[in-house]
Design a protein around this motif. Structure first.
Motif, PDB file in Angstrom:
ATOM      1  N   GLN A   1      -2.462  -7.734 -10.995  1.00 46.21           N
ATOM      2  CA  GLN A   1      -1.066  -7.595 -10.592  1.00 46.21           C
ATOM      3  C   GLN A   1      -0.490  -8.952 -10.197  1.00 46.21           C
ATOM      4  N   TRP A   2       0.797  -9.149 -10.494  1.00 47.73           N
ATOM      5  CA  TRP A   2       1.515 -10.353 -10.085  1.00 47.73           C
ATOM      6  C   TRP A   2       2.180 -10.115  -8.734  1.00 47.73           C
ATOM      7  N   PHE A   3       2.301 -11.169  -7.950  1.00 49.49           N
ATOM      8  CA  PHE A   3       2.987 -11.112  -6.659  1.00 49.49           C
ATOM      9  C   PHE A   3       3.433 -12.517  -6.287  1.00 49.49           C
ATOM     10  N   ASN A   4       4.231 -12.619  -5.252  1.00 51.17           N
ATOM     11  CA  ASN A   4       4.748 -13.903  -4.794  1.00 51.17           C
ATOM     12  C   ASN A   4       4.011 -14.375  -3.547  1.00 51.17           C
ATOM     13  N   VAL A   5       3.915 -15.689  -3.428  1.00 55.19           N
ATOM     14  CA  VAL A   5       3.299 -16.311  -2.263  1.00 55.19           C
ATOM     15  C   VAL A   5       4.221 -17.424  -1.775  1.00 55.19           C
ATOM     16  N   ALA A   6       4.473 -17.458  -0.481  1.00 56.55           N
ATOM     17  CA  ALA A   6       5.160 -18.587   0.154  1.00 56.55           C
ATOM     18  C   ALA A   6       4.073 -19.444   0.781  1.00 56.55           C
ATOM     19  N   ARG A   7       3.889 -20.662   0.241  1.00 53.69           N
ATOM     20  CA  ARG A   7       2.753 -21.503   0.649  1.00 53.69           C
ATOM     21  C   ARG A   7       3.241 -22.906   1.001  1.00 53.69           C
ATOM     22  N   ASP A   8       2.639 -23.473   2.019  1.00 55.28           N
ATOM     23  CA  ASP A   8       2.916 -24.865   2.376  1.00 55.28           C
ATOM     24  C   ASP A   8       2.033 -25.747   1.497  1.00 55.28           C
ATOM     25  N   THR A   9       2.640 -26.630   0.699  1.00 59.55           N
ATOM     26  CA  THR A   9       1.876 -27.439  -0.250  1.00 59.55           C
ATOM     27  C   THR A   9       1.122 -28.580   0.431  1.00 59.55           C
ATOM     28  N   VAL A  10       1.420 -28.858   1.681  1.00 63.08           N
ATOM     29  CA  VAL A  10       0.710 -29.920   2.407  1.00 63.08           C
ATOM     30  C   VAL A  10      -0.547 -29.355   3.070  1.00 63.08           C
ATOM     31  N   THR A  11      -0.387 -28.240   3.795  1.00 64.68           N
ATOM     32  CA  THR A  11      -1.507 -27.662   4.535  1.00 64.68           C
ATOM     33  C   THR A  11      -2.197 -26.535   3.765  1.00 64.68           C
ATOM     34  N   HIS A  12      -1.587 -26.064   2.699  1.00 62.25           N
ATOM     35  CA  HIS A  12      -2.052 -24.910   1.904  1.00 62.25           C
ATOM     36  C   HIS A  12      -1.997 -23.606   2.694  1.00 62.25           C
ATOM     37  N   GLU A  13      -1.349 -23.629   3.846  1.00 62.81           N
ATOM     38  CA  GLU A  13      -1.206 -22.405   4.624  1.00 62.81           C
ATOM     39  C   GLU A  13      -0.304 -21.429   3.874  1.00 62.81           C
ATOM     40  N   ILE A  14      -0.773 -20.197   3.724  1.00 67.57           N
ATOM     41  CA  ILE A  14       0.035 -19.165   3.088  1.00 67.57           C
ATOM     42  C   ILE A  14       0.882 -18.515   4.170  1.00 67.57           C
ATOM     43  N   LYS A  15       2.201 -18.669   4.015  1.00 64.30           N
ATOM     44  CA  LYS A  15       3.128 -18.148   5.027  1.00 64.30           C
ATOM     45  C   LYS A  15       3.422 -16.678   4.804  1.00 64.30           C
ATOM     46  N   SER A  16       3.433 -16.253   3.530  1.00 64.37           N
ATOM     47  CA  SER A  16       3.749 -14.863   3.233  1.00 64.37           C
ATOM     48  C   SER A  16       3.261 -14.506   1.837  1.00 64.37           C
ATOM     49  N   VAL A  17       2.878 -13.254   1.657  1.00 64.08           N
ATOM     50  CA  VAL A  17       2.570 -12.671   0.345  1.00 64.08           C
ATOM     51  C   VAL A  17       3.478 -11.464   0.210  1.00 64.08           C
ATOM     52  N   TYR A  18       4.209 -11.378  -0.906  1.00 67.71           N
ATOM     53  CA  TYR A  18       5.170 -10.279  -1.054  1.00 67.71           C
ATOM     54  C   TYR A  18       5.300  -9.900  -2.524  1.00 67.71           C
ATOM     55  N   LEU A  19       5.858  -8.739  -2.774  1.00 68.01           N
ATOM     56  CA  LEU A  19       5.935  -8.177  -4.125  1.00 68.01           C
ATOM     57  C   LEU A  19       6.952  -8.918  -4.975  1.00 68.01           C
ATOM     58  N   MET A  20       6.776  -8.812  -6.291  1.00 69.29           N
ATOM     59  CA  MET A  20       7.638  -9.531  -7.235  1.00 69.29           C
ATOM     60  C   MET A  20       9.114  -9.153  -7.068  1.00 69.29           C
ATOM     61  N   ALA A  21       9.387  -7.901  -6.759  1.00 65.75           N
ATOM     62  CA  ALA A  21      10.773  -7.442  -6.656  1.00 65.75           C
ATOM     63  C   ALA A  21      11.404  -7.773  -5.307  1.00 65.75           C
ATOM     64  N   ASP A  22      10.607  -8.231  -4.365  1.00 61.12           N
ATOM     65  CA  ASP A  22      11.121  -8.531  -3.030  1.00 61.12           C
ATOM     66  C   ASP A  22      11.848  -9.868  -3.023  1.00 61.12           C
ATOM     67  N   PRO A  23      12.880  -9.993  -2.178  1.00 61.33           N
ATOM     68  CA  PRO A  23      13.559 -11.290  -2.053  1.00 61.33           C
ATOM     69  C   PRO A  23      12.692 -12.290  -1.293  1.00 61.33           C
ATOM     70  N   LYS A  24      13.093 -13.567  -1.349  1.00 66.91           N
ATOM     71  CA  LYS A  24      12.382 -14.586  -0.574  1.00 66.91           C
ATOM     72  C   LYS A  24      12.400 -14.192   0.896  1.00 66.91           C
ATOM     73  N   PRO A  25      11.248 -14.233   1.569  1.00 65.39           N
ATOM     74  CA  PRO A  25      11.236 -13.921   2.999  1.00 65.39           C
ATOM     75  C   PRO A  25      11.874 -15.053   3.805  1.00 65.39           C
TER      76      PRO A  25
END
Ligand code: ZN
Length: 105
Positions: A65-89
């Motif tokens: 399954q595909w999904f979205n991830v909000a990730r910090d590219t410096v620390t690699h910390e994942i801020k959020s995981v959310y569904l493809m149809a969901d808006p940006k958190p």
């Protein structure tokens, strides 16, 4: 190594996933009014921020399954995981676990 919390399978090792690049890419419309520059931007140009980045990921060796991830590219910390149809958190309202804070109205 990242531990990614698949919305369907739960936390799994990064090796089970593949990144599909930037998420929330919108096709320019109406198609007959799109300029060559707008079309080229849609096809070829992507953000490469130092910091928060919204990405598509697929659980390739799991549920596929595909999904979205909000990730910090410096620390690699994942801020959020959310569904493809969901808006940006709203990352300002995220808790350390990546869930949206409840707001009392
Ligand atoms: Zn999965």
């Amino acid at each position: 190594m990242l531990k990614i919390d698949c919305p369907w399978c739960g936390p799994r090792a990064e090796v089970e996933f593949c990144c599909g690049g930037e998420s929330h890419i919108q096709r320019p419309e109406p198609f007959d009014k799109v300029t060559d520059a707008e079309w080229a931007s849609y096809l070829f140009y992507r953000q490469n921020p130092k910091g928060l980045h919204f990405e598509r990921w697929v659980h390739k060796h799991g549920c596929r399954q595909w999904f979205n991830v909000a990730r910090d590219t410096v620390t690699h910390e994942i801020k959020s995981v959310y569904l493809m149809a969901d808006p940006k958190p709203d990352v300002q309202k995220l808790t350390p676990t990546g869930k949206q804070k409840e707001t009392n109205k």
